[in-house]
Design a protein around this motif. Structure first.
Motif, short mmCIF file in Angstrom:
data_model
loop_
_atom_site.label_atom_id
_atom_site.label_comp_id
_atom_site.label_asym_id
_atom_site.label_seq_id
_atom_site.Cartn_x
_atom_site.Cartn_y
_atom_site.Cartn_z
N PRO A 1 5.41 2.97 9.08
CA PRO A 1 4.22 3.38 8.34
C PRO A 1 4.52 3.92 6.94
O PRO A 1 3.65 3.97 6.09
N HIS A 2 5.77 4.32 6.67
CA HIS A 2 6.09 5.02 5.42
C HIS A 2 6.22 4.11 4.20
O HIS A 2 5.79 4.45 3.11
N SER B 1 11.05 6.92 7.56
CA SER B 1 10.20 5.87 8.15
C SER B 1 9.07 6.37 9.05
O SER B 1 8.04 5.72 9.17
N THR B 2 9.24 7.55 9.68
CA THR B 2 8.22 8.01 10.63
C THR B 2 7.04 8.70 9.95
O THR B 2 6.04 9.01 10.61
N SER B 3 7.14 8.95 8.64
CA SER B 3 6.05 9.65 7.94
C SER B 3 4.99 8.67 7.46
O SER B 3 5.21 7.46 7.40
N GLU B 4 3.85 9.24 7.05
CA GLU B 4 2.78 8.43 6.48
C GLU B 4 3.20 7.89 5.11
O GLU B 4 4.22 8.31 4.56
N ASP B 5 2.38 7.00 4.56
CA ASP B 5 2.68 6.38 3.27
C ASP B 5 2.05 7.20 2.15
O ASP B 5 0.87 7.09 1.87
N PHE B 6 2.88 8.03 1.49
CA PHE B 6 2.35 8.93 0.45
C PHE B 6 1.90 8.15 -0.79
O PHE B 6 1.14 8.67 -1.59
N CYS C 1 0.22 5.52 -0.58
CA CYS C 1 -0.99 4.79 -0.21
C CYS C 1 -1.97 5.82 0.36
O CYS C 1 -2.53 5.65 1.44
N GLY C 2 -2.13 6.92 -0.38
CA GLY C 2 -3.09 7.95 0.00
C GLY C 2 -2.76 8.67 1.30
O GLY C 2 -3.65 9.20 1.97
N GLY C 3 -1.49 8.68 1.69
CA GLY C 3 -1.10 9.37 2.92
C GLY C 3 -1.60 8.66 4.18
O GLY C 3 -1.81 9.27 5.22
N TYR C 4 -1.76 7.36 4.08
CA TYR C 4 -2.28 6.57 5.21
C TYR C 4 -1.22 6.41 6.30
O TYR C 4 -0.08 6.06 6.02
N MET C 5 -1.61 6.69 7.55
CA MET C 5 -0.71 6.51 8.69
C MET C 5 -1.18 5.31 9.50
O MET C 5 -2.24 5.35 10.11
N LYS D 1 1.96 0.19 12.95
CA LYS D 1 3.34 0.24 12.45
C LYS D 1 4.12 1.39 13.08
O LYS D 1 5.30 1.25 13.38
N LEU D 2 3.45 2.53 13.29
CA LEU D 2 4.13 3.65 13.95
C LEU D 2 4.53 3.26 15.37
O LEU D 2 5.64 3.55 15.82
N GLY D 3 3.63 2.56 16.07
CA GLY D 3 3.92 2.12 17.44
C GLY D 3 5.11 1.18 17.48
O GLY D 3 5.98 1.29 18.34
N ARG D 4 5.15 0.25 16.51
CA ARG D 4 6.27 -0.70 16.47
C ARG D 4 7.58 0.01 16.14
O ARG D 4 8.64 -0.31 16.69
N LEU D 5 7.50 0.99 15.25
CA LEU D 5 8.71 1.77 14.91
C LEU D 5 9.20 2.54 16.15
O LEU D 5 10.40 2.58 16.44
N MET D 6 8.24 3.14 16.89
CA MET D 6 8.62 3.89 18.10
C MET D 6 9.27 2.98 19.14
O MET D 6 10.22 3.37 19.81
N ASP D 7 8.74 1.74 19.25
CA ASP D 7 9.35 0.77 20.18
C ASP D 7 10.80 0.49 19.78
O ASP D 7 11.68 0.39 20.63
#
Ligand SMILES: [Zn+2]
Length: 232
Positions: A156-157, A177-182, A184-188, A192-198
């Motif tokens: 998501p970052h 990588s685990t943080s929101e996209d600063f 892109c307005g802090g969008y989480m 993408k977070l789910g895929r990163l966690m997998d």
């Protein structure tokens, strides 16, 4: 502030919340060595190299870049090693290099970001360079007795996220990588977070390293990310 030993072959210069400097890591192979991230500025690179010298360690052969954000890359021009980045990271850096030609851009960064202001002080110029080597999916470096697997992942970052897995040491470097996209307005992005966690779940490691945190045990990070996911 000196180096902290994480495992037999891995040490790092911790993150510095004052200036929002990310941690810079060092992997010591028998033949070659690898740094993870270049850092914020020439000053940050200099501090890292001084700490390596103090620890009796050589300059890194390679420096892997986790993503294009300035606190991880604007020190690249001061590196004494071969830098390696994802192809998309180099594209972002090429844009930054163009923008940085205008002194107003640097003034804007200082105004927007108190950490940038602290790191750069009165300096009126930033030097942005591209990585020497780029890759698309995955690149494995045999450092001698230890390998480093650099790979691109959904996160998501930033869309150019690269993680570095050191299987023999049980360590996974995750950048931001685990943080929101600063940018892109802090969008989480939940998907993408789910895929990163997998990806994290499927990676054989004990430690997960985020650039602006203390090292975490893998299970602790996943438990934390579960709570983040519930709040999205
Ligand atoms: Zn970042």
């Amino acid at each position: 502030m000196g180096l902290i030993q994480l495992t037999e072959r891995i040490c790092y210069l911790p993150h510095d919340p004052e200036v929002d400097r990310p941690m810079l890591a060092y992997v010591r192979g028998d033949k070659l060595t690898l740094a993870i991230d270049a850092g914020y500025s020439a000053g940050h690179v200099g501090d890292f190299y001084a700490a390596l010298e103090e620890g009796g360690l050589t300059r890194p052969t390679f420096t892997a870049i986790t993503h294009w954000h300035y606190d991880h890359t604007f020190g690249m021009h001061a590196l004494e090693s071969i830098s390696i980045a994802h192809r998309r990271t180099n594209q972002f850096l090429a844009q930054q290099r163009e923008l940085a030609k205008d002194p107003a851009y640097l003034r804007g960064l200082k105004q927007e970001d108190v950490h940038f202001r602290r790191e750069y002080g009165e300096q009126e110029q930033v030097t942005v360079v591209l990585a020497d080597m780029e890759f698309e999916q995955e690149l494995t470096l045999d450092l001698g007795g230890v390998t480093a697997r650099l790979f691109h992942t959904a996160a998501p970052h930033s869309e150019d996220t690269v993680c570095v897995h050191i299987p023999q040491e049980g360590v996974l470097f995750l950048g931001d990588s685990t943080s929101e996209d600063f940018f892109c307005g802090g969008y989480m992005d939940q998907d993408k977070l789910g895929r990163l966690m997998d990806m994290i779940r499927g990676t054989d490691c004990r430690f997960c390293i985020l650039s602006h945190c203390e090292p975490l045990e893998k299970e602790d990070l996943l438990a934390y990310l579960d709570t983040v996911k519930e709040q999205i």
